[in-house]
Each structure stands twice: as structure tokens, then as C-alpha cells.
Design a protein around this motif. Sequence first.
Motif, short mmCIF file in Angstrom:
data_model
loop_
_atom_site.label_atom_id
_atom_site.label_comp_id
_atom_site.label_asym_id
_atom_site.label_seq_id
_atom_site.Cartn_x
_atom_site.Cartn_y
_atom_site.Cartn_z
N THR A 26 0.94 -1.07 -0.24
CA THR A 26 -0.91 -0.30 0.29
C THR A 26 1.12 1.25 -0.74
O THR A 26 0.72 2.38 -0.50
N ARG A 27 2.09 0.92 0.32
CA ARG A 27 3.06 2.41 0.18
C ARG A 27 3.62 2.58 -1.40
O ARG A 27 3.82 3.78 -1.40
N LYS A 28 3.10 2.19 -2.77
CA LYS A 28 3.22 2.04 -3.53
C LYS A 28 2.35 2.82 -4.15
O LYS A 28 1.25 3.08 -3.88
N GLU A 29 2.19 3.66 -5.61
CA GLU A 29 1.24 4.31 -5.86
C GLU A 29 0.81 4.43 -7.19
O GLU A 29 0.17 4.87 -8.15
N ASP A 30 0.85 2.78 -7.46
CA ASP A 30 0.03 2.11 -8.79
C ASP A 30 -1.27 2.11 -8.54
O ASP A 30 -2.00 1.91 -6.92
N GLU A 31 -1.85 1.34 -9.27
CA GLU A 31 -3.76 1.55 -9.28
C GLU A 31 -4.05 0.71 -7.88
O GLU A 31 -4.85 0.58 -7.62
N GLN A 32 -3.46 -0.58 -8.47
CA GLN A 32 -3.61 -2.35 -6.88
C GLN A 32 -3.49 -1.62 -5.76
O GLN A 32 -4.01 -2.14 -4.82
N ALA A 33 -2.14 -1.08 -5.19
CA ALA A 33 -1.43 -0.76 -3.86
C ALA A 33 -3.18 1.10 -3.86
O ALA A 33 -3.00 0.38 -2.28
N LEU A 34 -3.24 1.50 -4.43
CA LEU A 34 -4.48 2.47 -4.16
C LEU A 34 -4.99 1.36 -3.54
O LEU A 34 -6.25 2.37 -2.68
N CYS A 35 -6.14 1.36 -4.76
CA CYS A 35 -7.61 0.34 -4.25
C CYS A 35 -7.15 -1.10 -3.07
O CYS A 35 -7.72 -0.17 -1.79
N ALA A 36 -6.36 -1.34 -2.49
CA ALA A 36 -5.39 -1.70 -1.06
C ALA A 36 -5.54 -0.76 -0.54
O ALA A 36 -6.36 -1.12 0.60
N GLY A 37 -4.95 0.20 -0.09
CA GLY A 37 -5.12 1.41 0.42
C GLY A 37 -6.12 1.83 1.25
O GLY A 37 -6.61 2.12 1.88
N LYS A 38 -7.12 2.07 0.23
CA LYS A 38 -8.22 2.59 0.33
C LYS A 38 -9.75 1.99 1.12
O LYS A 38 -10.39 1.61 2.45
N CYS A 39 -9.17 -0.27 0.82
CA CYS A 39 -10.07 -0.88 1.97
C CYS A 39 -9.34 -1.06 3.14
O CYS A 39 -10.00 -0.65 4.07
N GLU A 40 -8.08 -0.94 3.35
CA GLU A 40 -7.56 -1.05 4.79
C GLU A 40 -8.15 0.15 5.32
O GLU A 40 -8.11 0.13 6.61
N ASP A 41 -7.55 1.55 4.60
CA ASP A 41 -8.24 2.46 5.42
C ASP A 41 -9.15 2.40 6.62
O ASP A 41 -9.81 2.96 7.32
N ALA A 42 -10.47 2.16 4.57
CA ALA A 42 -11.70 1.75 5.28
C ALA A 42 -12.23 0.56 6.34
O ALA A 42 -12.45 1.48 7.68
#
Length: 77
Positions: A26-42
Motif C-alpha cells: 500500500t506504500r506504492k503509487e500504482d492503481e492496485q496499491a491505491l485500491c488496497a490502501g482504500k480497503c485498509e483505511d476503511a
Amino acid sequence: MKTFTIAIAFALFATMTAPAFADCDTRKEDEQALCAGKCEDAYVRHKQDMMADHAKLKADRKACDAACGCPQNSKDL
């Protein structure tokens, strides 16, 4: 002709296997990482709510990670 065929086969193999090695960090800036980051944040944001249904939160997190292509992120919930 044989070299061209081998080069094309290698290129096709590389393009087919590249998504298998995609990283869900989730520290990367690609589309898949941003999606995973949103899941984690929620998940973290709603987990702190005392009235939350934690079983539903875990199920939602697993579904979100699966939709992003990162089911390994929620395997230890």
C-alpha cells in the motif's frame, strides 16, 4: 523466422505472467496499491467504532481486497 517466433513467444509469456507478480504494497503509487490502501483505511476507520459489526467489517475487507486483486492482505484478519 525462428528467432522472431521465439521473441514473440517470450513477449507473450512475459505479458501473461507479469500480473501474477504484482505487488499489493500500500506504500506504492500504482492503481492496485491505491485500491488496497482504500480497503485498509476503511477497515481501520470503521474498526474503531464501538458499535460496529466486526464480523461484517472483516467480510467487507476480505471482499474489497479480493476485488483489488490482493487477497493476501486480509488473510490474517
